[in-house]
Write a protein that holds these residues in place. Structure first.
Motif, PDB file in Angstrom:
ATOM      1  N   GLY A 158       0.582  -1.127  -0.033  1.00 13.35           N
ATOM      2  CA  GLY A 158       0.056   0.136  -0.071  1.00 13.35           C
ATOM      3  C   GLY A 158       0.892   1.433  -0.028  1.00 13.35           C
ATOM      4  N   ALA A 187       2.928   2.585   6.546  1.00 11.90           N
ATOM      5  CA  ALA A 187       4.427   2.050   6.278  1.00 11.90           C
ATOM      6  C   ALA A 187       4.786   1.029   7.430  1.00 11.90           C
ATOM      7  CB  ALA A 187       5.500   3.321   6.202  1.00 11.90           C
ATOM      8  N   LYS A 203       5.134 -10.887   1.432  1.00 12.00           N
ATOM      9  CA  LYS A 203       3.701 -11.154   0.862  1.00 12.00           C
ATOM     10  C   LYS A 203       3.485 -12.190  -0.105  1.00 12.00           C
ATOM     11  CE  LYS A 203       2.110  -6.755   2.509  1.00 12.00           C
ATOM     12  NZ  LYS A 203       1.880  -5.233   2.158  1.00 12.00           N
TER      13      LYS A 203
HETATM   14  N1  LIG Z   1       3.478  -1.502   5.019  1.00 12.85           N
HETATM   15  C1  LIG Z   1       2.548  -2.246   4.348  1.00 12.85           C
HETATM   16  C2  LIG Z   1       1.519  -2.685   5.437  1.00 12.85           C
HETATM   17  C3  LIG Z   1       0.555  -3.705   4.728  1.00 12.85           C
HETATM   18  O1  LIG Z   1       0.911  -4.792   4.788  1.00 12.85           O
HETATM   19  C4  LIG Z   1       1.912  -1.551   3.177  1.00 12.85           C
HETATM   20  O2  LIG Z   1       2.147  -0.275   2.970  1.00 12.85           O
HETATM   21  O3  LIG Z   1       1.469  -2.322   2.401  1.00 12.85           O
END
Ligand SMILES: N[C@@H](CCO)C(=O)O
Ligand SMILES: NC(=O)c1ccc[n+]([C@@H]2O[C@H](COP(=O)([O-])OP(=O)(O)OC[C@H]3O[C@@H](n4cnc5c(N)ncnc54)[C@H](O)[C@@H]3O)[C@@H](O)[C@H]2O)c1
Ligand code: NA
Length: 439
Positions: A158, A187, A203
């Motif tokens: 994100g 973040a 992920k």
């Molecule tokens: N830091 C990660 C949080 C969500 O997993 C992102 O910005 O996607």
């Protein structure tokens, strides 16, 4: 209400606080949907918080909470791969189910953690770890369980997508947008994980494992971040009809006998034709496109980071576990709804006249002075705000179509305004109305 399920929330940062708030806001929904009494028995926090219900134990001894007899489900949201690992393994060894948002930990040590959970007959659930609030792990595990996944492609960080979108749309600087992403709680503690692609690689390793049924192999993911992308490249790509997005790809290669012969795992910036759905996933939104057999392609889209979205995913896992724990107790499956409380049993379904939407109106009028003023006066007297108005040239003798877009208005108000418009001498036909939703 059959049983009480006790939760411990370890870490009261963005996600932990989001979970506490969600439980406070939606407790009735949680109880109604699970048929169980859900309560927070303990929170693990470095400093005492006076906004937490005094009935909840607050402690900085996270290991003790993880093993406490007063806890059924441990929610780990401190992050990191050292203490979090110790706590989770300690909780598992003490027979606790674990819910975690920690993709870094699972990508690196998941094989060992899942094996330990198996040995101790407990669940380790991690919906929040991948694509934030999008229920993509559930989709893979449940909804697509009968499919063979050929490939998937996802915008799964994100923060990175928010930075790229703000830079492109508003010409903001990288550092400025990153600071905002941090302030908004998107973040990672170390934002290098976001911008260098490491978080997306974590992920992707989790997604590939569940999609293809393979062990976690984070160390094999090819990883490039967004730090090398300049506004100049973004603009050149746009001139050619492309958007630059940071995408994770997991692709299963197969031989002639349909046997998997290799798997591609890669995260990197990539050009996508601007008319594709993934090219239009902006801001903190994430999306995962899955190509599977026999279903074909499906797309999952939503907020990829932030307190509310992540808490939603954490609690989705908690609800699964609560259902299992309560079902075991009751010896039957939870039905479509666990129960319908009296106050909801006769909730009225609103009459269409009470519904609120925007409208597109097409009004045909004689081309005479003051006609437009009459129509807008009627709308304004009915408290209806006009969003746009378009008067087309006369298309048949003396008649002009007038197109009006309105802001949302209650239907009954619109009905009476339309009746008044149709009663004007200058109106030649019934008013055509189509509802308008910005969605
Ligand atoms: N830091 C990660 C949080 C969500 O997993 C992102 O910005 O996607
Ligand atoms: N923020 C998001 O949008 C998001 C989305 C998905 C997953 N995650 C994951 O969720 C986890 C938490 O993220 P966050 O954004 O809430 O981080 P955060 O830094 O806001 O919160 C972590 C909290 O844990 C506390 N903590 C750490 N060690 C502790 C200790 N020993 N004792 C007591 N408290 C301790 C910190 O003080 C902090 O309040 C991470 O694994 C992250 O990757 C975050
Ligand atoms: Na998710």
């Amino acid at each position: 209400m059959s049983k009480s399920i006790k939760l411990a929330i370890l870490g009261l940062g963005t996600v932990g606080t989001g979970v506490v708030n969600l439980i406070n806001d939606n407790l009735d929904e949680l109880k109604r949907r699970s048929g169980c009494n859900i309560m927070i028995s303990a929170v693990g926090t470095r400093r005492q918080r006076d906004d937490i219900d005094p009935a909840i134990t607050q402690s900085d001894d996270l290991m003790a909470i993880a093993a406490s007899d007063d806890v059924d489900i441990v929610i780990e949201v401190i992050g990191g791969t050292t203490l979090a690992k110790d706590i989770i393994t300690h909780a598992i060894r003490h027979g606790k189910h674990v819910v975690t948002a920690n993709k870094a930990l699972l990508a690196e040590h998941g094989n060992e953690i899942f094996a330990l959970a198996e040995e101790n007959k407990v669940h380790v659930a991690y919906e929040a770890a991948v694509a934030g609030g999008i229920p993509i792990i559930k989709v893979m595990r449940e909804a697509l369980a009968a499919n063979k996944v050929n490939w998937l492609a996802g915008i799964i960080n994100g923060t990175g997508n928010f930075i790229m979108t703000e830079m492109r749309d508003k010409g903001r600087t990288f550092d400025d947008v990153l600071a905002e992403a941090q302030a908004l709680g998107y973040a990672e503690a170390d934002p290098t994980f976001d911008v260098e692609g490491i978080d997306a690689a974590h992920k992707l390793a989790l997604l590939a494992s569940i999609a293809f049924g393979i062990p976690l192999q984070f160390d094999k993911v090819y990883c490039e971040g967004i730090t090398g992308i300049t506004l100049q490249d973004v603009n050149y790509a746009e001139e050619l009809g492309y958007r630059i997005k940071h995408v994770g790809f997991a692709v299963r290669h197969q031989d002639d006998n349909n046997i998997a012969s290799g798997i591609e795992l890669r995260v990197h910036p990539t050009l996508i034709p601007e008319d594709k759905l993934l090219a239009n996933v902006n801001g903190v939104k994430n999306a995962v496109l899955v190509d599977s057999h026999p279903l074909g392609q499906t797309l999952y889209y939503g907020d990829g980071a932030g307190a509310g979205a992540t808490a939603s995913a954490v609690m989705a896992d908690v609800m699964d576990l609560v259902r299992v724990l309560c079902t075991n107790e009751q010896g039957h499956h939870v039905p479509h709804l666990a129960f319908i409380p009296e106050e909801l049993s006769d909730t009225p379904i609103l009459d269409a006249e009470q519904m609120t939407t925007g409208y597109y109106l097409r009004v045909h009028a004689y081309d005479s002075p003051g006609v437009l003023a009459n129509i807008t006066r009627i709308l304004s007297e009915a408290g209806i705000n006009i969003d746009a108005i378009l008067q087309k040239p006369a298309h048949k003798a003396g008649q002009v179509p007038v197109i009006i877009l309105t802001l949302p208005v209650v239907e009954s108000q619109m009905n009476s305004a339309i009746a008044k418009i149709e009663a004007l001498d200058t109106i030649t036909d019934k008013v055509v109305r189509i509802r308008l939703d910005e969605l």
